[in-house]
Design a protein around this motif. Structure first.
Motif, PDB file in Angstrom:
ATOM      1  N   PRO A   2       0.886  -1.020  -0.155  1.00  0.00           N
ATOM      2  CA  PRO A   2      -0.105   0.010   0.056  1.00  0.00           C
ATOM      3  C   PRO A   2       0.778   1.231   0.045  1.00  0.00           C
ATOM      4  N   LEU A   3       0.378   2.219  -0.750  1.00  0.00           N
ATOM      5  CA  LEU A   3       0.862   3.581  -0.595  1.00  0.00           C
ATOM      6  C   LEU A   3       0.819   4.352   0.618  1.00  0.00           C
ATOM      7  N   ASP A   4       1.811   4.882   0.935  1.00  0.00           N
ATOM      8  CA  ASP A   4       1.657   5.885   2.154  1.00  0.00           C
ATOM      9  C   ASP A   4       0.959   7.035   1.786  1.00  0.00           C
ATOM     10  N   LYS A   5       0.048   7.265   2.694  1.00  0.00           N
ATOM     11  CA  LYS A   5      -1.126   8.533   2.271  1.00  0.00           C
ATOM     12  C   LYS A   5      -0.944   9.218   3.410  1.00  0.00           C
ATOM     13  N   PRO A   6      -0.221  10.108   3.557  1.00  0.00           N
ATOM     14  CA  PRO A   6       0.023  11.168   4.844  1.00  0.00           C
ATOM     15  C   PRO A   6      -1.295  12.095   4.775  1.00  0.00           C
ATOM     16  N   TYR A   7      -1.900  12.269   3.823  1.00  0.00           N
ATOM     17  CA  TYR A   7      -3.114  13.184   3.899  1.00  0.00           C
ATOM     18  C   TYR A   7      -4.445  12.445   4.121  1.00  0.00           C
ATOM     19  N   ALA A   8      -4.291  11.024   4.545  1.00  0.00           N
ATOM     20  CA  ALA A   8      -5.873  10.282   4.815  1.00  0.00           C
ATOM     21  C   ALA A   8      -6.200  10.668   6.281  1.00  0.00           C
ATOM     22  N   GLY A   9      -5.606  11.430   7.026  1.00  0.00           N
ATOM     23  CA  GLY A   9      -6.107  11.624   8.412  1.00  0.00           C
ATOM     24  C   GLY A   9      -6.787  12.953   8.442  1.00  0.00           C
ATOM     25  N   ILE A  10      -7.053  13.641   7.129  1.00  0.00           N
ATOM     26  CA  ILE A  10      -7.798  14.902   7.540  1.00  0.00           C
ATOM     27  C   ILE A  10      -9.040  14.848   7.894  1.00  0.00           C
ATOM     28  N   PRO A  11      -9.639  15.367   9.082  1.00  0.00           N
ATOM     29  CA  PRO A  11     -10.905  15.082   9.435  1.00  0.00           C
ATOM     30  C   PRO A  11     -11.649  15.500   8.699  1.00  0.00           C
ATOM     31  N   GLY A  12     -13.013  14.923   8.154  1.00  0.00           N
ATOM     32  CA  GLY A  12     -14.095  15.248   7.529  1.00  0.00           C
ATOM     33  C   GLY A  12     -13.878  15.376   5.974  1.00  0.00           C
ATOM     34  N   THR A  13     -12.383  14.711   5.663  1.00  0.00           N
ATOM     35  CA  THR A  13     -12.052  15.037   4.076  1.00  0.00           C
ATOM     36  C   THR A  13     -11.964  13.749   3.581  1.00  0.00           C
ATOM     37  N   ILE A  15     -10.208  12.616   0.199  1.00  0.00           N
ATOM     38  CA  ILE A  15      -9.349  12.820  -0.511  1.00  0.00           C
ATOM     39  C   ILE A  15      -9.575  12.078  -2.185  1.00  0.00           C
ATOM     40  N   PHE A  16      -9.760  12.742  -3.230  1.00  0.00           N
ATOM     41  CA  PHE A  16     -10.011  11.883  -4.141  1.00  0.00           C
ATOM     42  C   PHE A  16      -8.565  11.615  -5.005  1.00  0.00           C
ATOM     43  N   ASP A  17      -8.161  10.411  -4.733  1.00  0.00           N
ATOM     44  CA  ASP A  17      -6.913  10.006  -5.272  1.00  0.00           C
ATOM     45  C   ASP A  17      -6.941   8.814  -6.170  1.00  0.00           C
ATOM     46  N   ALA A  18      -6.042   8.211  -6.481  1.00  0.00           N
ATOM     47  CA  ALA A  18      -6.121   6.991  -7.436  1.00  0.00           C
ATOM     48  C   ALA A  18      -7.095   5.745  -7.033  1.00  0.00           C
ATOM     49  N   GLU A  19      -6.983   5.597  -5.643  1.00  0.00           N
ATOM     50  CA  GLU A  19      -7.857   4.708  -5.189  1.00  0.00           C
ATOM     51  C   GLU A  19      -9.297   4.842  -5.313  1.00  0.00           C
ATOM     52  N   GLN A  20      -9.686   6.192  -4.882  1.00  0.00           N
ATOM     53  CA  GLN A  20     -10.914   6.617  -4.885  1.00  0.00           C
ATOM     54  C   GLN A  20     -11.359   6.615  -6.479  1.00  0.00           C
ATOM     55  N   CYS A  72     -21.840   9.509  -1.706  1.00  0.00           N
ATOM     56  CA  CYS A  72     -21.497   9.212  -3.114  1.00  0.00           C
ATOM     57  C   CYS A  72     -19.773   9.654  -3.257  1.00  0.00           C
ATOM     58  N   ILE A  73     -19.519  10.603  -2.574  1.00  0.00           N
ATOM     59  CA  ILE A  73     -18.052  11.161  -2.243  1.00  0.00           C
ATOM     60  C   ILE A  73     -17.367   9.763  -1.584  1.00  0.00           C
ATOM     61  N   ALA A  74     -17.788   9.068  -0.450  1.00  0.00           N
ATOM     62  CA  ALA A  74     -17.272   7.983   0.219  1.00  0.00           C
ATOM     63  C   ALA A  74     -17.184   6.952  -0.719  1.00  0.00           C
ATOM     64  N   ASN A  78     -16.540  12.076  -7.605  1.00  0.00           N
ATOM     65  CA  ASN A  78     -15.905  13.261  -7.554  1.00  0.00           C
ATOM     66  C   ASN A  78     -16.983  14.362  -7.644  1.00  0.00           C
ATOM     67  N   ILE A  79     -16.541  15.335  -6.948  1.00  0.00           N
ATOM     68  CA  ILE A  79     -17.584  16.241  -6.712  1.00  0.00           C
ATOM     69  C   ILE A  79     -17.985  16.913  -7.798  1.00  0.00           C
ATOM     70  N   TYR A  80     -16.863  17.241  -8.810  1.00  0.00           N
ATOM     71  CA  TYR A  80     -17.207  17.821 -10.116  1.00  0.00           C
ATOM     72  C   TYR A  80     -17.882  17.032 -10.846  1.00  0.00           C
ATOM     73  N   PHE A  81     -17.840  15.755 -10.919  1.00  0.00           N
ATOM     74  CA  PHE A  81     -18.543  14.883 -11.635  1.00  0.00           C
ATOM     75  C   PHE A  81     -20.271  14.866 -11.187  1.00  0.00           C
ATOM     76  N   LEU A  82     -20.239  14.732  -9.922  1.00  0.00           N
ATOM     77  CA  LEU A  82     -21.566  14.693  -9.142  1.00  0.00           C
ATOM     78  C   LEU A  82     -22.220  15.853  -9.245  1.00  0.00           C
ATOM     79  N   ALA A  83     -21.647  16.958  -9.598  1.00  0.00           N
ATOM     80  CA  ALA A  83     -22.355  18.227  -9.745  1.00  0.00           C
ATOM     81  C   ALA A  83     -23.364  18.177 -10.894  1.00  0.00           C
TER      82      ALA A  83
END
Length: 128
Positions: A2-13, A15-20, A72-74, A78-83
């Protein structure tokens, strides 16, 4: 590995990354199909039948039907598509964003005009 995702712990966020992106591929493809008027009409005529043409998960389909954009985001949206769903429903991006925070459109607008939400905002604050 697995890739290291230092951004994964942002509360309430989410991140639309390759996995998402992989998780939400068909959900986002469905959303993009709504760019064509004939597809919007087919979707509005029978939402479930239109969704069943896409190899999305049942959870993704139910989130779309419920217009639960946070879900849907979870699930990879992607919010830009969901729009595109909001536009199909005649909603502005501001109305959609407000619904995602549990705020009215006006309260959301006022918050954004006032500088946005606090970095410590949890979503449990009083909502206008």
């Amino acid at each position: 590995m697995p890739l290291d995702k230092p951004y994964a712990g942002i509360p309430g966020t989410t991140i639309f990354d390759a996995e998402q992106s992989r998780k939400g591929y068909w959900l986002n493809q469905f959303c993009m199909s709504l760019m064509k008027a004939e597809n919007r009409e087919k979707f509005k005529a029978d939402e479930r039948a239109y969704l069943d043409q896409w190899p999305m998960s049942e959870d993704q389909k139910q989130a779309v039907l419920a217009r639960d954009l946070n879900r849907c985001i979870a699930l990879g949206g992607n919010i830009y598509f969901l729009a595109k769903i909001g536009a199909t429903d005649g909603k502005s991006f501001q109305q959609m964003a407000g619904s995602m925070t549990g705020m009215t459109e006006e309260a959301y607008r006022d918050m954004m005009v006032g500088g946005g939400r606090s970095a410590t905002w949890t979503g449990k604050e009083e909502k206008k």
